[in-house]
Design an enzyme around this catalytic site. Sequence first.
Site, mmCIF file in Angstrom:
data_model
loop_
_atom_site.group_PDB
_atom_site.id
_atom_site.type_symbol
_atom_site.label_atom_id
_atom_site.label_comp_id
_atom_site.label_asym_id
_atom_site.label_seq_id
_atom_site.Cartn_x
_atom_site.Cartn_y
_atom_site.Cartn_z
ATOM 1 N N HIS A 63 0.812 -1.215 0.000
ATOM 2 C CA HIS A 63 0.000 0.000 0.000
ATOM 3 C C HIS A 63 0.847 1.268 0.000
ATOM 4 O O HIS A 63 0.361 2.345 -0.319
ATOM 5 C CB HIS A 63 -0.985 -0.004 1.186
ATOM 6 C CG HIS A 63 -0.361 0.221 2.526
ATOM 7 N ND1 HIS A 63 -0.023 -0.803 3.367
ATOM 8 C CD2 HIS A 63 -0.041 1.373 3.178
ATOM 9 C CE1 HIS A 63 0.475 -0.301 4.488
ATOM 10 N NE2 HIS A 63 0.474 1.024 4.394
ATOM 11 N N ASP A 103 -0.231 -7.645 1.283
ATOM 12 C CA ASP A 103 0.210 -6.245 1.348
ATOM 13 C C ASP A 103 1.737 -6.175 1.358
ATOM 14 O O ASP A 103 2.362 -5.735 2.328
ATOM 15 C CB ASP A 103 -0.369 -5.596 2.610
ATOM 16 C CG ASP A 103 0.014 -4.127 2.732
ATOM 17 O OD1 ASP A 103 0.198 -3.483 1.682
ATOM 18 O OD2 ASP A 103 0.140 -3.648 3.876
ATOM 19 N N SER A 201 4.738 1.992 7.890
ATOM 20 C CA SER A 201 4.307 0.860 7.062
ATOM 21 C C SER A 201 5.469 0.361 6.214
ATOM 22 O O SER A 201 6.292 1.144 5.722
ATOM 23 C CB SER A 201 3.161 1.288 6.154
ATOM 24 O OG SER A 201 1.964 1.395 6.888
#
Length: 739
Positions: A63, A103, A201
Amino acid sequence: MKKLILIFVGIVCLNFVLAQQPITGGQQINISEAPWQVLLKLNGNYGCGGSIITPNVILTAKHCVKGLNPNSVEVVAGVTCKDEVTKDNIFNVRQIVTHPTLDIALLLLNSNIPVTNKTRSINFRSSLDEQYYNVGNKVSVSGWGWLTPNGYNPSQCLNSVDVKIISNAMASSQLGQTVRNYEIATAGVGNIRKGACHGDSGGPLVIWSDIIKDYVLIGVVSWGRARCIGDNTNSPSIFVRVSKLVSWINQYVPRHELLIRDNEQDIGLEPNPTFKAWQSPDIWLADHNFKKIPVWDIYKYKYCYIAVRVKNIGYSTSTGKEKVYINWSNSSLRSYWPSSWLQPSIPFFTIATGKTITENGIDIPSLKPNEEITLYVLWDIVRNIPDFELAHKFCWGFALLARIVNNYEQGLYSYPFPNPLTTTYAKYFNGFAINDGSQIIKDNIYLQMTPLCHIEKPYTIGFNQLKTNGKYKLGDFAEIYIVLSNDLMRNLNKETSKNIKIIDKTSVLLQSANAELSFNALDKKDGNYFIGTKVHFISDKIPEYNEFEFNMTLKVQDEPEETLNFTAIRDENIFFKADANVDKKKVVKAHEEVLLSSNVIADNAEYVWFDGKGNKIGEGSHISTIPDRSQKYKVSITKDDDGYRSYDEVDVVAVDGVINSISPNPASDNVVVRYRLSDNTPSAALHISNLQSTLSIAYPLDINATEKNISLSGFSSGTYIVKLLIGGTVVDSQNLIVY
């Protein structure tokens, strides 16, 4: 309730985000504590994190880079704080590969990130071991994300926090959202939330492995509660499990990897967590029949073969365009690449100390996965080592270095480390290994001194005697001395050194199998710092085996250990035994001269005598001495040509006092008794008695005096006995005639 968006496999959910999770509840760390960590610039702005899994592949979250082209993504490596970033820290991306369902994304770089103490890859393949995912395990997450929940305050510097793995069921219950089997959840302890938050992230979740003595990458930061709201009881961090990614990653990491092992435990991790310098099992010597030969037999050959074993530990066939280059160098406790392997000569002799043996390299054929090959190169020893006979005379030792040069590498040498110790290269690169041919101690005392160069912080040099066939150590049959240059001896810390005895200004005797020398930081950059070894075999101790190994290991803080190996070989044909004697009865009077003598062996030898305190009292097969007390005298016989040695002792019992004279004798009015007492006499007295023992008179003595004047008034004519008593014990006596 506030509405947030979770982007995950195309599904829209509420109350959770998959957006840039950062670190809360942690503390700032230096990039050298997590050198695999990278920071991403996305369209010119700092965003997510990532992990170096090979020098040109970064693992991050999908992402973070979804919808971006490679030109809009930059990787920043080797910095702690954002204000440290320069063009040298930025690496361009040539391709973005996203996982089809998870992801996860890979960033394939245009160039390799160099291996330094601030940038290196992390082991991800060991994540297949499921024990790393046990609930309750302590793990760490790092990044440049938000420092506090519910506030846009990304950190300017790298932070890390320790958390614990919780069950997916617990995390699902806390979040009201299913945590799936390809994910892992963590939570902190205490009132302040600890974990990932916005901005981290794609960053790493790591665990320390006691098995490989290094960190293992087990998770990639993925999602959590929006704005990290909550505490440790209801706001866990969620990661993608790396164990679910290994087979997919293997499609995109370098297709093959060639390994020359550093030691038996080396399985190809970079850096090698089991690293032991100078002990590669994949480099050895062989004769013309390709049979392995002991290193100490090299002097029997004008040439021999150097064997190098190479294995493909990758996942596809190698290109066949790689080469192996081999260098030799004199054995050294501290060497540098490439300077120590290309020097023309050492300071004290004309012996060359390093050279490339394979100028054009040896071609490595294509190897399939798990296939290995042993390559042989002919080594013309005499031609490659100038003054080879001189080297042999001084029991010179050598080391071999093998390195793989890939077809894509620019040139033969690269310098990614500011302090290029040879062992650093060997530890960090699979295609770089060294094997010490071992310093050989045979037919002579070992004389070569190993240079240490300047070391700017305290360090130790430890000694380890290895058992031969699991039974005997060198110290069982020999004395081991360490010789230090004057400058090095001056920096020896005698208080913290262990199991040693200072012999003289340059020599130290090792008194146990695991002795250790401690040194202060060397005080002069231009000092002469050398260390050497002497071994004296005890000639009358006959071992079952004649080859013994020991090593010395240099330990400097934050540097790989350097180990220098030694092989001491006893000549089984040498035997002689010292035999010490005294010319008189072994019971003599204190301060009376005695002659100590030993047998004389056929060879030229040195004869040295020591008193009971270990002090040297003379040299020669016959010496005179005056004992002041009872003690053992020891003689050491050492052959001049090979250092073999034998000891023997003789007991000399010396009384603590003696009557030197009685004057006059015969006497009538007065008599002077002259005496001598040993230095440690507690008390003394003279007793005069007649032969019938009907008269006995005691005269206390001054222990610091040497004579006693005694009046004979009242003595009848006759013969008397004058006795000297020490502590109530008669130690000497003489007759006295009174008229």
